[in-house]
Write an enzyme that holds these catalytic residues in place. Structure first.
Site, PDB file in Angstrom:
ATOM      1  N   LYS A  85       4.114  12.253  -3.027  1.00  0.00           N
ATOM      2  CA  LYS A  85       4.986  11.167  -2.560  1.00  0.00           C
ATOM      3  C   LYS A  85       5.945  11.750  -1.523  1.00  0.00           C
ATOM      4  O   LYS A  85       6.688  12.681  -1.846  1.00  0.00           O
ATOM      5  CB  LYS A  85       5.744  10.606  -3.765  1.00  0.00           C
ATOM      6  CG  LYS A  85       6.535   9.349  -3.517  1.00  0.00           C
ATOM      7  CD  LYS A  85       6.962   8.734  -4.850  1.00  0.00           C
ATOM      8  CE  LYS A  85       7.992   7.645  -4.673  1.00  0.00           C
ATOM      9  NZ  LYS A  85       8.410   7.074  -5.958  1.00  0.00           N
TER      10      LYS A  85
ATOM     11  N   GLY B 283       0.823  -1.217   0.000  1.00  0.00           N
ATOM     12  CA  GLY B 283       0.000   0.000   0.000  1.00  0.00           C
ATOM     13  C   GLY B 283       0.848   1.253   0.000  1.00  0.00           C
ATOM     14  O   GLY B 283       2.080   1.204   0.133  1.00  0.00           O
TER      15      GLY B 283
ATOM     16  N   ASP C 252       7.595   4.202 -10.724  1.00  0.00           N
ATOM     17  CA  ASP C 252       8.498   4.006  -9.601  1.00  0.00           C
ATOM     18  C   ASP C 252       9.972   4.011 -10.020  1.00  0.00           C
ATOM     19  O   ASP C 252      10.558   2.980 -10.321  1.00  0.00           O
ATOM     20  CB  ASP C 252       8.150   2.737  -8.821  1.00  0.00           C
ATOM     21  CG  ASP C 252       7.806   3.096  -7.392  1.00  0.00           C
ATOM     22  OD1 ASP C 252       8.348   4.109  -6.930  1.00  0.00           O
ATOM     23  OD2 ASP C 252       7.012   2.395  -6.744  1.00  0.00           O
TER      24      ASP C 252
ATOM     25  N   ASP D 294       4.281  -4.723  -7.553  1.00  0.00           N
ATOM     26  CA  ASP D 294       3.666  -3.466  -7.086  1.00  0.00           C
ATOM     27  C   ASP D 294       4.230  -2.272  -7.852  1.00  0.00           C
ATOM     28  O   ASP D 294       3.731  -1.158  -7.704  1.00  0.00           O
ATOM     29  CB  ASP D 294       3.874  -3.274  -5.578  1.00  0.00           C
ATOM     30  CG  ASP D 294       5.334  -3.408  -5.165  1.00  0.00           C
ATOM     31  OD1 ASP D 294       5.943  -4.445  -5.481  1.00  0.00           O
ATOM     32  OD2 ASP D 294       5.869  -2.486  -4.544  1.00  0.00           O
TER      33      ASP D 294
ATOM     34  N   ARG E 101      -1.901  -1.077  -9.951  1.00  0.00           N
ATOM     35  CA  ARG E 101      -0.743  -1.925 -10.192  1.00  0.00           C
ATOM     36  C   ARG E 101      -1.184  -3.372 -10.277  1.00  0.00           C
ATOM     37  O   ARG E 101      -2.301  -3.702  -9.852  1.00  0.00           O
ATOM     38  CB  ARG E 101       0.233  -1.802  -9.003  1.00  0.00           C
ATOM     39  CG  ARG E 101       0.587  -0.390  -8.668  1.00  0.00           C
ATOM     40  CD  ARG E 101       0.726  -0.199  -7.149  1.00  0.00           C
ATOM     41  NE  ARG E 101       0.813   1.225  -6.817  1.00  0.00           N
ATOM     42  CZ  ARG E 101       1.942   1.900  -6.734  1.00  0.00           C
ATOM     43  NH1 ARG E 101       3.081   1.284  -6.890  1.00  0.00           N
ATOM     44  NH2 ARG E 101       1.923   3.187  -6.463  1.00  0.00           N
TER      45      ARG E 101
ATOM     46  N   ASP F  78       8.752   6.046   7.719  1.00  0.00           N
ATOM     47  CA  ASP F  78       8.424   7.391   8.221  1.00  0.00           C
ATOM     48  C   ASP F  78       7.504   8.154   7.275  1.00  0.00           C
ATOM     49  O   ASP F  78       7.132   9.293   7.555  1.00  0.00           O
ATOM     50  CB  ASP F  78       9.720   8.190   8.470  1.00  0.00           C
ATOM     51  CG  ASP F  78      10.581   8.323   7.213  1.00  0.00           C
ATOM     52  OD1 ASP F  78      10.118   7.918   6.117  1.00  0.00           O
ATOM     53  OD2 ASP F  78      11.716   8.828   7.327  1.00  0.00           O
TER      54      ASP F  78
ATOM     55  N   ARG G  56       3.426  13.428  -8.239  1.00  0.00           N
ATOM     56  CA  ARG G  56       3.477  12.501  -9.379  1.00  0.00           C
ATOM     57  C   ARG G  56       2.134  12.503 -10.086  1.00  0.00           C
ATOM     58  O   ARG G  56       1.084  12.534  -9.454  1.00  0.00           O
ATOM     59  CB  ARG G  56       3.819  11.106  -8.856  1.00  0.00           C
ATOM     60  CG  ARG G  56       3.810  10.036  -9.931  1.00  0.00           C
ATOM     61  CD  ARG G  56       4.649   8.850  -9.537  1.00  0.00           C
ATOM     62  NE  ARG G  56       4.018   8.034  -8.504  1.00  0.00           N
ATOM     63  CZ  ARG G  56       4.608   6.958  -7.983  1.00  0.00           C
ATOM     64  NH1 ARG G  56       5.819   6.598  -8.358  1.00  0.00           N
ATOM     65  NH2 ARG G  56       4.001   6.253  -7.061  1.00  0.00           N
TER      66      ARG G  56
ATOM     67  N   GLY H 183       2.601   3.724   1.500  1.00  0.00           N
ATOM     68  CA  GLY H 183       3.135   4.009   2.826  1.00  0.00           C
ATOM     69  C   GLY H 183       3.655   5.430   2.961  1.00  0.00           C
ATOM     70  O   GLY H 183       3.949   5.898   4.063  1.00  0.00           O
ATOM     71  N   ARG H 184       3.825   6.088   1.829  1.00  0.00           N
ATOM     72  CA  ARG H 184       4.313   7.471   1.906  1.00  0.00           C
ATOM     73  C   ARG H 184       3.732   8.302   0.762  1.00  0.00           C
ATOM     74  O   ARG H 184       4.290   9.336   0.405  1.00  0.00           O
ATOM     75  CB  ARG H 184       5.824   7.512   1.878  1.00  0.00           C
ATOM     76  CG  ARG H 184       6.438   6.823   0.677  1.00  0.00           C
ATOM     77  CD  ARG H 184       7.874   7.196   0.591  1.00  0.00           C
ATOM     78  NE  ARG H 184       8.537   6.472  -0.467  1.00  0.00           N
ATOM     79  CZ  ARG H 184       9.743   6.775  -0.893  1.00  0.00           C
ATOM     80  NH1 ARG H 184      10.395   7.781  -0.355  1.00  0.00           N
ATOM     81  NH2 ARG H 184      10.299   6.094  -1.851  1.00  0.00           N
TER      82      ARG H 184
END
Ligand code: AMP
Ligand code: MG
Length: 502
Positions: A122, A99, A271, A261, A192, A134, A185, A101-102
């Site tokens: 992002k 998922g 990515d 992913d 995905r 984090d 982005r 996460g940031r």
């Protein structure tokens, strides 16, 4: 305030961007609503005004508010941020819950071309998917994504785009403290292979069906008419991926972390972590520090894309046909189809690079012998093809090219065969020269240039980054005064390893 109950955002000027929120109409378990965490001192480092215009935005009104909006400190009024759920095979091992996460999806914008695009921050702080992370990003990797994604776009290869990078004024700890940043982005979508895997792993057929319908509406509307829409989507994704990977292979791009992913259903490159471009040609090249087994090495990219498609096929089986054996047969055939589709797309790309206007029997052999010769001599991939365009223009330049192949006596023969093959096409020389120059870039994001630009940016000097970005926006044009950017690294400048930076 957009999200009742969410933390208050700073009270700064903001505006509506015209977001729609189609992803949020999917079942709630497809995402988690989540607010960005404000940063200390947001400053706009780079803003993509032409992209803003393509998105239907008024770039001049947006830019002064960009630092606040695209750091997450004061979101656009109509943003409704959410983190998307997905799973994924990372280096072949299935992780059922990854998922965003940031990352936070702010919403979708309908561009001037009528297409819907995701706008995502992002590095905007932790989300319910952050696990131990984090939720932050550092300026080097975010500028790297901006630079390489915009370069890929200029090279004519499908990719997510970059709208802005905002530095945060905060330190982010990655083995050492580094300056933080947030990237905005833009993507055809962020769906995905791993999005489907998340729900397949939970045997959540209802969510899978909803996702499939969403993908059809957004990316593959013609699939709705097919006998099996799920099969038609699988075939269409295989085709787009074949075209995409052929594009990568034609410019020497190594993605570096082709986990499921990181494979977009839309067929865009997504990515930009440890990605890099070949300088000298080596089909086994690996740059990523974490790819010790070479799973994602240059020449393995088509095979890995096909492996990833097989994982997508696994998730779609129950939707392809009620008869499981029949579903498996149909899906297997679709995944196999990637192989021939890739070969065709790659051959078409390479024919254009070599200046061929027709398809002839011996072309594939001519191409593989050129690559074999490059492999033996460690010739520079980009310079050789650009050099061939010069030879097409002025056959006297052939000797210059031969020098690069001095270790390979076969190359003179190859060059003579290629010249004869060109003559067989009967295309007027000016058309051929123009076509070759448009298929063979002079400028790619060379790793040593990218590293140097990012190192300077980390200490606050954005000059090298801006020069490199400007050059990479016109990769097929000779740019007087910029010749140095086309030159391969000296042995001492060579970048041997790249890092994810997450
Ligand atoms: P990536 O390597 O960027 O494809 O990310 C793989 C997974 O790790 C995704 O689920 C990301 O959201 C997550 N991730 C990467 N970096 C961070 C971070 N700094 N904080 C939280 N999650 C992260
Ligand atoms: Mg990823």
């Amino acid at each position: 305030m957009m999200s009742p109950g969410g933390p208050a955002r700073y009270d700064l000027p903001t505006m509506r961007l015209g977001f729609v929120h189609t992803y949020a109409t999917l079942p709630e378990r497809c995402y988690a609503r989540s607010e960005p965490t404000p940063v200390a001192d947001p400053r706009l480092v780079v803003f993509n005004a032409p992209l803003a215009v393509e998105l239907g935005l008024d770039a001049q009104r947006v830019q002064p508010l960009a630092a606040a909006m695209f750091s997450g400190n004061q979101l656009p009024e109509d943003a409704e941020p959410l983190a998307m759920a997905y799973a994924g095979h990372q280096f072949g091992t299935f992780v059922p819950r990854l998922g965003d996460g940031r990352a936070l999806l702010l919403g979708e914008l309908r561009g001037r071309d009528g297409a819907l695009r995701d706008v995502q921050l992002k590095g905007a702080g932790p989300t319910p998917f952050s696990r131990n992370g984090d939720g932050r990003a550092t300026i080097g990797p975010m500028l790297r994504e901006y630079l390489v994604s915009e370069a890929m776009h200029a090279l004519g290869i499908p990719t997510t785009r970059s709208l802005a990078v905002v530095s945060s004024g905060e330190q982010v700890w990655r083995e050492k403290p580094l300056p933080g940043a947030v990237l905005t982005r833009v993507a055809a979508s962020h769906l995905r292979v791993g999005t489907f895997q998340y729900f397949a792993a939970r045997q959540d057929r209802e969510a899978l069906q909803a996702l499939l319908d969403y993908v059809i509406t957004r990316h593959y509307p013609q699939a709705r008419e097919a006998t099996s829409p799920a099969l038609a989507v699988l075939q269409a994704v295989a085709q787009r991926q074949a075209a995409l990977i052929a594009g990568w292979m034609s410019v020497g791009f190594i993605h570096g972390v082709m986990n499921t992913d990181n494979m977009a259903i839309s067929g865009e490159t997504i990515d930009y972590g440890p990605c890099a471009f070949l300088d000298h040609y080596d089909s086994n090249q690996v740059f990523s520090s974490i790819d010790s087994g070479g799973r994602y090495r240059f020449a393995n990219q088509p095979a890995i894309a096909q492996w990833n498609l097989a994982r997508l096929a696994d998730t779609l089986l129950p939707l392809i046909d009620a008869d499981e054996a029949r579903a498996v047969d149909l899906a297997t055939e679709a995944v196999r189809g990637f192989g021939s589709e890739f070969d065709e797309q790659f051959l078409a790309r390479m024919r254009r690079k070599l200046g061929f206007f027709t398809a002839m029997e011996g072309d594939a052999d001519l191409i593989s012998r050129l690559l074999a010769s490059m492999q033996r001599t460690t010739a520079d991939f980009t310079l050789i093809f650009r050099g061939l365009a010069s030879v097409a223009q002025d056959p006297g330049r052939g000797d210059e090219l031969l020098k690069q192949f001095s270790a390979d006596s076969n190359f003179a023969t190859w060059l003579a065969e290629w010249t004869a093959r060109l003559a067989a096409d009967r295309e007027p020389a000016p058309a051929r020269i123009a076509a070759m120059r448009a298929a063979n870039p002079a400028f790619i994001p060379r790793n040593h240039r990218v590293e140097a630009a990012l190192t300077a940016a980390e200490s606050g000097n954005y000059g090298p980054f801006n020069s490199l970005l400007t050059v990479l926006q016109r990769p097929f044009d000779d740019q007087p005064g910029m010749e140095a950017f086309a030159v391969p690294p000296d042995p001492g400048e060579r970048v041997l390893q790249t890092f994810c930076g997450t």
